[in-house]
Design a protein around this motif. Structure first.
Motif, PDB file in Angstrom:
ATOM      1  N   ARG A 172      36.441  -4.363   9.805  1.00  0.00           N
ATOM      2  CA  ARG A 172      37.597  -4.145   9.522  1.00  0.00           C
ATOM      3  C   ARG A 172      37.272  -2.434   8.733  1.00  0.00           C
ATOM      4  NH1 ARG A 172      38.887 -10.069   5.614  1.00  0.00           N
ATOM      5  NH2 ARG A 172      39.144 -11.216   8.485  1.00  0.00           N
ATOM      6  N   GLU A 173      36.110  -2.087   8.388  1.00  0.00           N
ATOM      7  CA  GLU A 173      35.403  -1.228   8.274  1.00  0.00           C
ATOM      8  C   GLU A 173      35.346   0.000   9.016  1.00  0.00           C
ATOM      9  OE1 GLU A 173      34.937  -0.241   4.518  1.00  0.00           O
ATOM     10  OE2 GLU A 173      35.867  -2.454   4.041  1.00  0.00           O
ATOM     11  N   GLY A 174      36.823  -0.096   9.871  1.00  0.00           N
ATOM     12  CA  GLY A 174      36.751   0.822  10.574  1.00  0.00           C
ATOM     13  C   GLY A 174      35.443   1.770  11.808  1.00  0.00           C
ATOM     14  N   LEU A 175      34.414   0.762  11.679  1.00  0.00           N
ATOM     15  CA  LEU A 175      33.757   0.699  12.681  1.00  0.00           C
ATOM     16  C   LEU A 175      33.716  -0.308  13.871  1.00  0.00           C
ATOM     17  CD1 LEU A 175      30.899   2.054  13.123  1.00  0.00           C
ATOM     18  CD2 LEU A 175      29.835   0.190  12.506  1.00  0.00           C
ATOM     19  N   ALA A 176      34.143   0.523  15.213  1.00  0.00           N
ATOM     20  CA  ALA A 176      34.274  -0.256  15.845  1.00  0.00           C
ATOM     21  C   ALA A 176      33.242  -1.345  16.799  1.00  0.00           C
ATOM     22  CB  ALA A 176      35.013   0.926  17.144  1.00  0.00           C
ATOM     23  N   ASP A 177      32.287  -0.573  16.471  1.00  0.00           N
ATOM     24  CA  ASP A 177      31.355  -0.751  17.668  1.00  0.00           C
ATOM     25  C   ASP A 177      29.361  -0.220  17.084  1.00  0.00           C
ATOM     26  OD1 ASP A 177      29.294  -3.209  18.958  1.00  0.00           O
ATOM     27  OD2 ASP A 177      29.799  -2.175  20.746  1.00  0.00           O
ATOM     28  N   TYR A 178      28.167  -1.012  16.594  1.00  0.00           N
ATOM     29  CA  TYR A 178      27.323  -0.697  16.452  1.00  0.00           C
ATOM     30  C   TYR A 178      26.189  -0.763  17.820  1.00  0.00           C
ATOM     31  CZ  TYR A 178      26.596  -4.572  13.939  1.00  0.00           C
ATOM     32  OH  TYR A 178      26.458  -5.699  13.318  1.00  0.00           O
ATOM     33  N   ARG A 179      24.567  -0.381  17.501  1.00  0.00           N
ATOM     34  CA  ARG A 179      23.874  -0.595  18.501  1.00  0.00           C
ATOM     35  C   ARG A 179      22.862  -0.580  18.044  1.00  0.00           C
ATOM     36  NH1 ARG A 179      24.063   4.926  20.201  1.00  0.00           N
ATOM     37  NH2 ARG A 179      21.748   4.821  21.043  1.00  0.00           N
ATOM     38  N   ARG A 180      21.683  -1.141  18.495  1.00  0.00           N
ATOM     39  CA  ARG A 180      20.508  -0.879  17.237  1.00  0.00           C
ATOM     40  C   ARG A 180      19.970   0.351  18.126  1.00  0.00           C
ATOM     41  NH1 ARG A 180      16.621  -5.426  15.308  1.00  0.00           N
ATOM     42  NH2 ARG A 180      18.772  -6.308  13.778  1.00  0.00           N
ATOM     43  N   ARG A 181      18.747   1.029  17.088  1.00  0.00           N
ATOM     44  CA  ARG A 181      18.612   2.048  17.705  1.00  0.00           C
ATOM     45  C   ARG A 181      17.122   1.854  18.321  1.00  0.00           C
ATOM     46  NH1 ARG A 181      18.893   7.668  14.983  1.00  0.00           N
ATOM     47  NH2 ARG A 181      17.586   6.701  13.255  1.00  0.00           N
ATOM     48  N   VAL A 212      17.105   0.239  12.334  1.00  0.00           N
ATOM     49  CA  VAL A 212      18.593   0.849  11.950  1.00  0.00           C
ATOM     50  C   VAL A 212      19.195   0.717  13.337  1.00  0.00           C
ATOM     51  CG1 VAL A 212      18.978   3.179  11.821  1.00  0.00           C
ATOM     52  CG2 VAL A 212      16.759   2.674  11.041  1.00  0.00           C
ATOM     53  N   ASN A 213      20.380  -0.151  12.672  1.00  0.00           N
ATOM     54  CA  ASN A 213      21.610   0.051  13.959  1.00  0.00           C
ATOM     55  C   ASN A 213      22.599   1.870  13.345  1.00  0.00           C
ATOM     56  OD1 ASN A 213      21.072  -2.250  15.381  1.00  0.00           O
ATOM     57  ND2 ASN A 213      21.846  -2.932  13.071  1.00  0.00           N
ATOM     58  N   VAL A 214      22.870   1.960  14.590  1.00  0.00           N
ATOM     59  CA  VAL A 214      23.602   3.260  14.799  1.00  0.00           C
ATOM     60  C   VAL A 214      25.001   2.892  15.566  1.00  0.00           C
ATOM     61  CG1 VAL A 214      21.567   4.783  14.944  1.00  0.00           C
ATOM     62  CG2 VAL A 214      22.419   3.767  17.001  1.00  0.00           C
ATOM     63  N   ASP A 215      25.928   3.794  14.854  1.00  0.00           N
ATOM     64  CA  ASP A 215      27.418   3.730  15.526  1.00  0.00           C
ATOM     65  C   ASP A 215      27.639   4.364  16.286  1.00  0.00           C
ATOM     66  OD1 ASP A 215      27.632   7.236  14.881  1.00  0.00           O
ATOM     67  OD2 ASP A 215      28.812   6.877  13.247  1.00  0.00           O
ATOM     68  N   LEU A 216      29.018   4.573  17.313  1.00  0.00           N
ATOM     69  CA  LEU A 216      28.678   4.908  19.137  1.00  0.00           C
ATOM     70  C   LEU A 216      27.763   6.834  19.297  1.00  0.00           C
ATOM     71  CD1 LEU A 216      31.379   2.988  20.745  1.00  0.00           C
ATOM     72  CD2 LEU A 216      28.646   2.288  20.304  1.00  0.00           C
ATOM     73  N   SER A 217      28.546   7.601  18.125  1.00  0.00           N
ATOM     74  CA  SER A 217      27.620   9.026  18.348  1.00  0.00           C
ATOM     75  C   SER A 217      26.555   8.988  17.533  1.00  0.00           C
ATOM     76  CB  SER A 217      28.772   9.805  16.895  1.00  0.00           C
ATOM     77  OG  SER A 217      28.478   9.103  16.085  1.00  0.00           O
ATOM     78  N   GLY A 218      25.837   7.592  17.326  1.00  0.00           N
ATOM     79  CA  GLY A 218      24.138   8.239  16.474  1.00  0.00           C
ATOM     80  C   GLY A 218      24.187   8.127  15.303  1.00  0.00           C
ATOM     81  N   ARG A 219      25.172   7.755  14.682  1.00  0.00           N
ATOM     82  CA  ARG A 219      25.408   8.021  13.242  1.00  0.00           C
ATOM     83  C   ARG A 219      24.800   6.572  13.169  1.00  0.00           C
ATOM     84  NH1 ARG A 219      29.063  10.644  10.147  1.00  0.00           N
ATOM     85  NH2 ARG A 219      28.875   9.163   9.036  1.00  0.00           N
ATOM     86  N   PRO A 220      23.491   6.570  12.133  1.00  0.00           N
ATOM     87  CA  PRO A 220      23.122   5.497  11.154  1.00  0.00           C
ATOM     88  C   PRO A 220      23.780   4.872  10.183  1.00  0.00           C
ATOM     89  CG  PRO A 220      20.877   7.435  10.958  1.00  0.00           C
ATOM     90  CD  PRO A 220      22.960   7.751  11.194  1.00  0.00           C
ATOM     91  N   VAL A 221      24.801   3.924  10.298  1.00  0.00           N
ATOM     92  CA  VAL A 221      25.208   2.805   9.668  1.00  0.00           C
ATOM     93  C   VAL A 221      24.242   1.769   8.814  1.00  0.00           C
ATOM     94  CG1 VAL A 221      27.275   3.672  11.489  1.00  0.00           C
ATOM     95  CG2 VAL A 221      25.791   1.446  11.448  1.00  0.00           C
ATOM     96  N   GLN A 222      22.877   1.263   9.287  1.00  0.00           N
ATOM     97  CA  GLN A 222      22.354  -0.130   8.761  1.00  0.00           C
ATOM     98  C   GLN A 222      21.103   0.003   8.574  1.00  0.00           C
ATOM     99  OE1 GLN A 222      22.786  -3.479  10.815  1.00  0.00           O
ATOM    100  NE2 GLN A 222      23.415  -4.626   8.861  1.00  0.00           N
ATOM    101  N   ALA A 223      20.672   0.402   7.573  1.00  0.00           N
ATOM    102  CA  ALA A 223      18.943  -0.080   7.939  1.00  0.00           C
ATOM    103  C   ALA A 223      18.788  -1.243   7.359  1.00  0.00           C
ATOM    104  CB  ALA A 223      18.581   0.685   6.435  1.00  0.00           C
ATOM    105  N   LEU A 224      17.465  -1.833   8.201  1.00  0.00           N
ATOM    106  CA  LEU A 224      18.034  -3.682   8.470  1.00  0.00           C
ATOM    107  C   LEU A 224      16.373  -4.009   8.095  1.00  0.00           C
ATOM    108  CD1 LEU A 224      19.775  -6.281   8.638  1.00  0.00           C
ATOM    109  CD2 LEU A 224      19.561  -5.779  10.625  1.00  0.00           C
TER     110      LEU A 224
END
Lengths: 239, 239
Positions: A172-181, A212-224
């Motif tokens: 909803r905040e505009g992030l289509a997908d993310y993955r764990r680095r 650390v989770n990052v968006d598809l361009s590799g930018r971190p979006v979440q530290a967990l």
DNA sequence: TGCCATTTGTTCGTATGTATT
DNA sequence: AAATACATACGAACAAATGGC
């Protein structure tokens, strides 16, 4: 000490004796009372308690005030798989467990040095800090603290409250997908606060997973940072 | 008890007091002797010992017989990276740490049900079971137990002794390369035997990593259980 | 409901063993 | 060799939780 057979302390020999009795099935479920064990081994009750404390520390028995001391029947651990696309709900549903949980706290905090490095932002940057509990079939499994860049996801907390899902809230905040680095795993003792949240005895252990989770361009979006109840969880990594 | 202020036991309040003193730097390195603490807090020496035991269990202090009780300065953990091509020596050398270790025991044992399933062989099949210690800069890091199919690698143990390297020993036995299929991580308390091997206090924690290594065709060649000293190690998984 | 026996938890006292300085 | 300091062990008493009656 006094008349000791060999170089081994008494409480160790008592502990070994009890361990053996559990091993060969002489005591199946419940240990005799401390007073009886003391008499049987010919030692003071303190010495028995020291032995039981050691066994409890090994997770072999569990003492309950007013009831007795019991052999801890090891329930099978939930295998929590961690990979590039780790999603809590999917993970549990894949094992026919009902996912659940709730948010404990949410606040905006300035990034400390460590978190800033993980999220690749300047120290002091505003972050959402969200603490939550996750459950499997109603049993608390983990306590997690997550940090998100507040500027990028302004309505995140409201979306989290509304949807109850990290993936959906980020969408909803505009992030289509993310993955764990990457995920870093350590072990610690359960803190008093976490023990309460995980409804566990105070002497339990936690598996601490820092990710650390990052968006598809590799930018971190979440530290967990997730603290998993070690008795109930096993972390699985496939290569 | 007797005149107790609130519902908290005395040893807990003593523990909190000591913890606070460590936190604000009142005690930097070494705690006062137990007798002095007992007097200062107005409790029996046993109560102080109970408090110190709790702090030691939290890894905050470390008691040394005849010397004193010291604040354990947390040394940074070694980041042990686990991936498809995990190799102990390469892993350490990449961080400028000197790898070392030695074999503890080797024997031929029949496969139990669990290990047989991991190695995809029949229960009762002959396996090499090899226990070894691994060190970083001479400090024990982990205790590992490995199982290999004995029929496939008849001269393995001799090769391990001679080369000191799993990769090299397997190569001599005709295995060009292998990779890690999966790793399962749990946390446990240090057993007495492992505590000795890891030269650690008896109340430490271990990260237990259970892994299966397979050859290039996917056949399991090694089942591995590694117990890492939790105070000295952090397991890193990249996705 | 309340009482009571059982059982573990805490605290004090005292004495002795053992490693370090 | 003596002093210091943690480790082990015994004895006694009371507190607190549980479960049955």
């Amino acid at each position: 000490m006094d008349a000791v057979g060999d170089g081994v302390t008494r409480w160790r020999r008592v502990a070994d004796g009890i361990r053996a009795a559990i091993g060969d099935g002489t005591v199946a479920d419940r240990l005799p009372p401390e007073a009886e064990l003391a008499e049987r081994f010919g030692v003071n009750r303190h010495t028995v308690r020291r032995a039981i404390a050691a066994l409890a520390a090994d997770g072999l028995v569990r003492a309950e005030r007013g009831r007795g001391t019991f052999v801890s029947g090891g329930a099978p651990r939930l295998a929590y798989e961690i990979g590039p696309r780790t999603r809590f709900s999917e993970n549990l549903l894949a094992q026919a467990r009902r996912p659940g949980g709730r948010m404990l706290r949410a606040a905006i905090v300035p990034a400390d040095a460590e978190t800033a490095a993980l999220l690749d932002c300047a120290p002091g940057t505003d972050l959402h800090r969200v603490e939550s509990i996750r459950e499997a079939d109603g049993v608390p499994l983990s306590v997690a603290t997550a940090w998100y860049p507040a500027a990028r996801f302004p309505g995140l907390v409201a979306a989290l409250v509304e949807t109850g899902s990290v993936t959906e809230a980020l969408r909803r905040e505009g992030l289509a997908d993310y993955r764990r680095r990457e995920t870093r795993v350590t072990a610690e003792r359960l803190s008093a606060a976490d023990a309460e949240h995980l409804s566990s005895s105070a002497d339990g252990l936690v598996l601490v997973a820092r990710a650390v989770n990052v968006d598809l361009s590799g930018r971190p979006v979440q530290a967990l940072v997730t603290r998993f109840h070690a008795d109930r969880t096993e972390l699985v990594f496939r290569s």
